[in-house]
Design a protein around this motif. Sequence first.
Motif, short mmCIF file in Angstrom:
data_model
loop_
_atom_site.label_atom_id
_atom_site.label_comp_id
_atom_site.label_asym_id
_atom_site.label_seq_id
_atom_site.Cartn_x
_atom_site.Cartn_y
_atom_site.Cartn_z
N PHE A 1 76.05 -35.14 54.21
CA PHE A 1 75.83 -34.78 52.81
C PHE A 1 74.60 -35.50 52.27
O PHE A 1 73.78 -34.90 51.56
CB PHE A 1 77.06 -35.14 51.97
CG PHE A 1 76.86 -34.89 50.50
CD1 PHE A 1 77.00 -33.60 49.99
CD2 PHE A 1 76.54 -35.93 49.64
CE1 PHE A 1 76.81 -33.36 48.64
CE2 PHE A 1 76.35 -35.69 48.29
CZ PHE A 1 76.49 -34.39 47.79
N PHE A 2 74.46 -36.79 52.60
CA PHE A 2 73.29 -37.56 52.17
C PHE A 2 72.00 -36.92 52.68
O PHE A 2 71.01 -36.83 51.96
CB PHE A 2 73.43 -38.99 52.71
CG PHE A 2 72.19 -39.83 52.55
CD1 PHE A 2 71.88 -40.42 51.33
CD2 PHE A 2 71.34 -40.05 53.62
CE1 PHE A 2 70.74 -41.20 51.18
CE2 PHE A 2 70.20 -40.81 53.49
CZ PHE A 2 69.89 -41.39 52.27
N PHE B 1 67.88 -30.30 49.89
CA PHE B 1 67.99 -29.16 48.97
C PHE B 1 67.57 -29.55 47.56
O PHE B 1 66.96 -28.74 46.84
CB PHE B 1 69.42 -28.62 48.98
CG PHE B 1 69.78 -27.88 50.24
CD1 PHE B 1 69.08 -26.74 50.60
CD2 PHE B 1 70.80 -28.32 51.06
CE1 PHE B 1 69.40 -26.03 51.75
CE2 PHE B 1 71.13 -27.63 52.23
CZ PHE B 1 70.42 -26.49 52.57
N ALA B 2 67.88 -30.78 47.15
CA ALA B 2 67.46 -31.24 45.83
C ALA B 2 65.94 -31.29 45.74
O ALA B 2 65.34 -30.87 44.73
CB ALA B 2 68.05 -32.61 45.53
N LEU B 3 65.28 -31.79 46.79
CA LEU B 3 63.82 -31.86 46.80
C LEU B 3 63.21 -30.47 46.83
O LEU B 3 62.22 -30.19 46.12
CB LEU B 3 63.35 -32.67 48.01
CG LEU B 3 61.83 -32.77 48.20
CD1 LEU B 3 61.18 -33.40 46.98
CD2 LEU B 3 61.50 -33.55 49.46
N ALA C 1 57.25 -25.60 47.45
CA ALA C 1 58.51 -26.16 47.96
C ALA C 1 58.43 -26.42 49.46
O ALA C 1 58.90 -27.45 49.96
CB ALA C 1 59.67 -25.23 47.63
N ILE C 2 57.81 -25.49 50.20
CA ILE C 2 57.67 -25.65 51.65
C ILE C 2 56.70 -26.79 51.97
O ILE C 2 56.99 -27.67 52.80
CB ILE C 2 57.18 -24.34 52.29
CG1 ILE C 2 58.25 -23.25 52.17
CG2 ILE C 2 56.80 -24.56 53.76
CD1 ILE C 2 59.51 -23.52 52.94
N GLY D 1 62.36 -44.64 49.20
CA GLY D 1 62.73 -43.86 48.02
C GLY D 1 61.76 -42.75 47.67
O GLY D 1 61.74 -42.27 46.53
N LEU D 2 60.95 -42.30 48.65
CA LEU D 2 59.95 -41.27 48.38
C LEU D 2 60.60 -39.96 47.93
O LEU D 2 60.14 -39.31 46.98
CB LEU D 2 59.08 -41.04 49.61
CG LEU D 2 58.00 -39.97 49.50
CD1 LEU D 2 57.04 -40.28 48.35
CD2 LEU D 2 57.24 -39.83 50.82
N VAL D 3 61.67 -39.55 48.61
CA VAL D 3 62.37 -38.32 48.25
C VAL D 3 62.92 -38.42 46.82
O VAL D 3 62.79 -37.49 46.01
CB VAL D 3 63.49 -38.01 49.25
CG1 VAL D 3 64.32 -36.83 48.78
CG2 VAL D 3 62.91 -37.74 50.63
#
Length: 338
Positions: free
Chosen positions: A3-4, A10-12, A35-36, A52-54
């Motif tokens: 999930f992590f 998907f959030a990014l 997005a891609i 923490g870049l994402v």
Amino acid sequence: LSFFWCARFFALFLASYECAKIYTNRNLWLSFAAAILISLSPVILWWYNTNGLVEMLVFGQYAIVLINRFLVTQKRWTRIFCALGLIQCAGGFAFTYYPAQEIPFVYVFLVLAIWVAVQTRQLWKPHIIECAIILGAALFVLLCLVLGIFSFSYETIHAITSTVYPGDRILSGGGGNISNLLTWLKNVLLPIDPDRLTGGNPCESATFFSLFPCGILLALYYGHKKKDLLLRLLLVLQAFFLVFYLTDIPQWLARITLMSNVTGNRLLVIIGYLDIVLLLRSLSLHEGKETIRGYRSKCLIYSHRLQRIYRCRRKFFRCANLSLVALHPSHSNFRSPS
């Protein structure tokens, strides 16, 4: 763990898509390309669960989406929910706690937020008092939460800021290389032979597929032709980043702008992200039926030419190296720049 891993991707992807819809004037194909290019870029995949870049990109881009919605809506409850989301985004972004990348990203998202506010001023001006009250209340809640976290984690934060790195590190820019701005060219080949291309450290060579300098060239053209405010603001910001990356700036200026906490190799990542925004914003301003096809061909042509220049440069220094060794054996330790 799954999930992590999946939820953050998907959030990014969705954050990049929704944010791009704003600066591409709701061009869905360009938004999908953004997005891609962002979520599947080498730098994201190499640094997926560190630094923490994402999280910075997710919270920062969603903040722009929420600010846009907050300013254009006429419903009070929608503004309140957007303000609550902004509290979450601001807190999450701040407590990734990696200033070397956070500070440049703050400048990027601040420019986008200012542009959104200017573009939507006719919609929020009649409700400026209501907007100010809601944002003031949200800011108060955020400050209370931040103070609570700082008081709870004071010893840890004090220990980190008291270290030589990163606590007492003061930087004034410089140390960058123009050829590093073209590292996206070799990122495609990293899965084939990463050790030979990067000297055994591919993660530090990973960046966005920015197509540098195509975004800057198109932004200069359309920023002048269309008198586009966003392109002009982003070009000024990109120029500042490039100056800081390539040359030294006065230490007092580095302290005032907080860039004294930013390293060159981390700033290179934000420069690549900004190149993507410049490129897609410029393409969205093109008027014609062959927007994607025509400029895709031009970008490929420019990229091929830059790659040939880069290869010719390496061949030149390799020949120079062999010549020096042949003429002067004492120069056998001479190395061509990478």
